[in-house]
Design an enzyme around this catalytic site. Structure first.
Site, short mmCIF file in Angstrom:
data_model
loop_
_atom_site.label_atom_id
_atom_site.label_comp_id
_atom_site.label_asym_id
_atom_site.label_seq_id
_atom_site.Cartn_x
_atom_site.Cartn_y
_atom_site.Cartn_z
N ASN A 10 0.87 -1.18 0.00
CA ASN A 10 0.00 0.00 0.00
C ASN A 10 0.91 1.23 0.00
O ASN A 10 1.52 1.54 1.02
CB ASN A 10 -0.90 -0.03 1.25
CG ASN A 10 -1.68 1.26 1.44
OD1 ASN A 10 -1.78 2.07 0.52
ND2 ASN A 10 -2.23 1.45 2.62
N LYS A 12 0.06 4.25 -0.25
CA LYS A 12 -0.59 5.44 0.34
C LYS A 12 -0.40 6.65 -0.60
O LYS A 12 -0.39 6.49 -1.81
CB LYS A 12 -0.06 5.70 1.75
CG LYS A 12 -0.09 4.45 2.62
CD LYS A 12 0.09 4.76 4.08
CE LYS A 12 0.23 3.46 4.85
NZ LYS A 12 0.02 3.63 6.28
N GLU A 95 -6.91 4.60 7.97
CA GLU A 95 -6.71 6.03 7.71
C GLU A 95 -7.96 6.63 7.07
O GLU A 95 -8.31 7.79 7.32
CB GLU A 95 -5.46 6.23 6.83
CG GLU A 95 -4.20 6.01 7.66
CD GLU A 95 -2.99 5.53 6.89
OE1 GLU A 95 -2.99 5.61 5.64
OE2 GLU A 95 -2.03 5.07 7.54
N GLU A 164 -5.47 -5.10 10.48
CA GLU A 164 -4.43 -4.10 10.73
C GLU A 164 -4.72 -3.37 12.04
O GLU A 164 -5.52 -2.42 12.04
CB GLU A 164 -4.40 -3.08 9.59
CG GLU A 164 -4.13 -3.68 8.23
CD GLU A 164 -3.53 -2.66 7.28
OE1 GLU A 164 -2.42 -2.88 6.82
OE2 GLU A 164 -4.16 -1.61 7.05
N GLY A 170 2.45 1.97 10.83
CA GLY A 170 3.45 3.04 10.72
C GLY A 170 4.17 3.37 12.01
O GLY A 170 4.83 4.40 12.11
N SER A 209 3.27 -2.37 10.30
CA SER A 209 4.73 -2.39 10.54
C SER A 209 5.41 -3.70 10.15
O SER A 209 6.40 -4.11 10.77
CB SER A 209 5.03 -2.05 12.01
OG SER A 209 4.67 -0.71 12.28
C1 PEP Z 1 -0.82 0.15 6.07
O1 PEP Z 1 -0.99 1.35 6.10
O2 PEP Z 1 -1.64 -0.58 5.50
C2 PEP Z 1 0.35 -0.39 6.72
C3 PEP Z 1 0.34 -1.64 7.05
O3 PEP Z 1 1.39 0.48 6.97
P1 PEP Z 1 2.84 0.13 7.60
O4 PEP Z 1 3.28 -1.19 7.02
O5 PEP Z 1 3.70 1.26 7.22
O6 PEP Z 1 2.62 0.00 9.08
#
Ligand code: PEP
Length: 251
Positions: A10, A12, A95, A164, A170, A209
């Protein structure tokens, strides 16, 4: 290889056209791991170019509108994504839920619109840190699934769930492998209640993460069918390490 591990990046709101070379490196690298299903969801602006160039990865959107067309300035519908070459779309990312006020009902409407347009859909769910601390994580996620998953006879075939935890996105913090396994078993039970036997085939990704160092461990947790990766999907080097970590699970 119907149940190949599924690794989705992703991006973003990151990625100018200069990043297409990174996507190409990911695509060419993914071709060396046929036991793994690899995908990237770039910003809308890159979907078409990335999809045109892709040989081994799927390309998708990060959101879609619930209506197929109309007076919705700034929005992108599922049929428009499909027309641009997308094969899937992510809906209900935390988000979007937090920053755009998306409710479970709104997420479900988007998911159903995506399936109607012929896209696969990744539906995101996850608890906040306060909810986990209060012992409500599994109940919160079950309620999100109940409210957000598309229904219909064939819906299960087009759906992937991404678990998630909001506090892990993040932040560099991840739940323990035991906690990931417990949540994924709980999600599997809810999928069975909603979709019956077909619920057993729905892939459940872990996200939050995931990086090159922790991917192997997290991907081995119970009922984890892959990963949704944010930050670590932005370079071929780190993303392909995660793809490689999923390789043995697909053999
Ligand atoms: C995400 O936003 O879907 C995500 C998993 O971000 P990160 O891997 O940066 O935590």
């Amino acid at each position: 290889m119907a149940n190949r591990p599924y690794i989705v990046g992703n991006w973003k709101m990151n990625g100018t056209r200069a990043m297409l070379s990174e996507a190409r490196a990911i695509d060419r690298g993914a071709a060396r791991h046929p036991a793994v299903r690899v995908a990237i969801a770039p910003p809308f602006t890159l979907v078409h170019a990335m999809a045109e160039d892709a040989t081994a990865i799927a390309v998708g959107g990060q959101d879609c509108h619930a209506s197929p067309s109309g007076a919705f300035t700034g929005d992108v519908s599922a049929p428009l994504l499909k027309d641009a070459g997308a094969q899937f779309v992510i809906v209900g990312h935390s988000e979007r839920r937090a920053l755009h006020g998306e409710t479970d009902a709104a997420v479900r409407a988007k998911a159903e619109a995506a399936l109607e347009a012929g896209l696969e859909v990744i539906v995101c769910v996850g608890e906040t840190e306060a909810q986990r601390d209060a012992g409500q994580a599994e109940a919160v996620v079950a309620a999100q699934l109940e409210g957000s998953l598309p229904r219909g006879e064939t819906a299960a075939q087009g759906v992937t769930v991404a678990y998630e935890p909001v506090w892990a996105i993040g932040t560099g913090r991840v739940p323990s492998v035991d906690d990931v396994g417990a949540m994924h078993r709980s999600i599997r039970a809810v999928l069975g209640a909603i979709y019956g036997e077909a619920g057993a085939e729905v892939a459940i990704l872990y996200g939050g993460s995931v990086n090159a160092a922790n991917a192997s461990e997290l991907l081995c947790a119970d009922e984890v069918g892959g990963a949704l990766v944010g930050g670590a999907s932005l370079t071929a080097e780190s993303f392909l390490t995660i793809v490689a970590a999923a390789g043995p699970l697909g053999d």
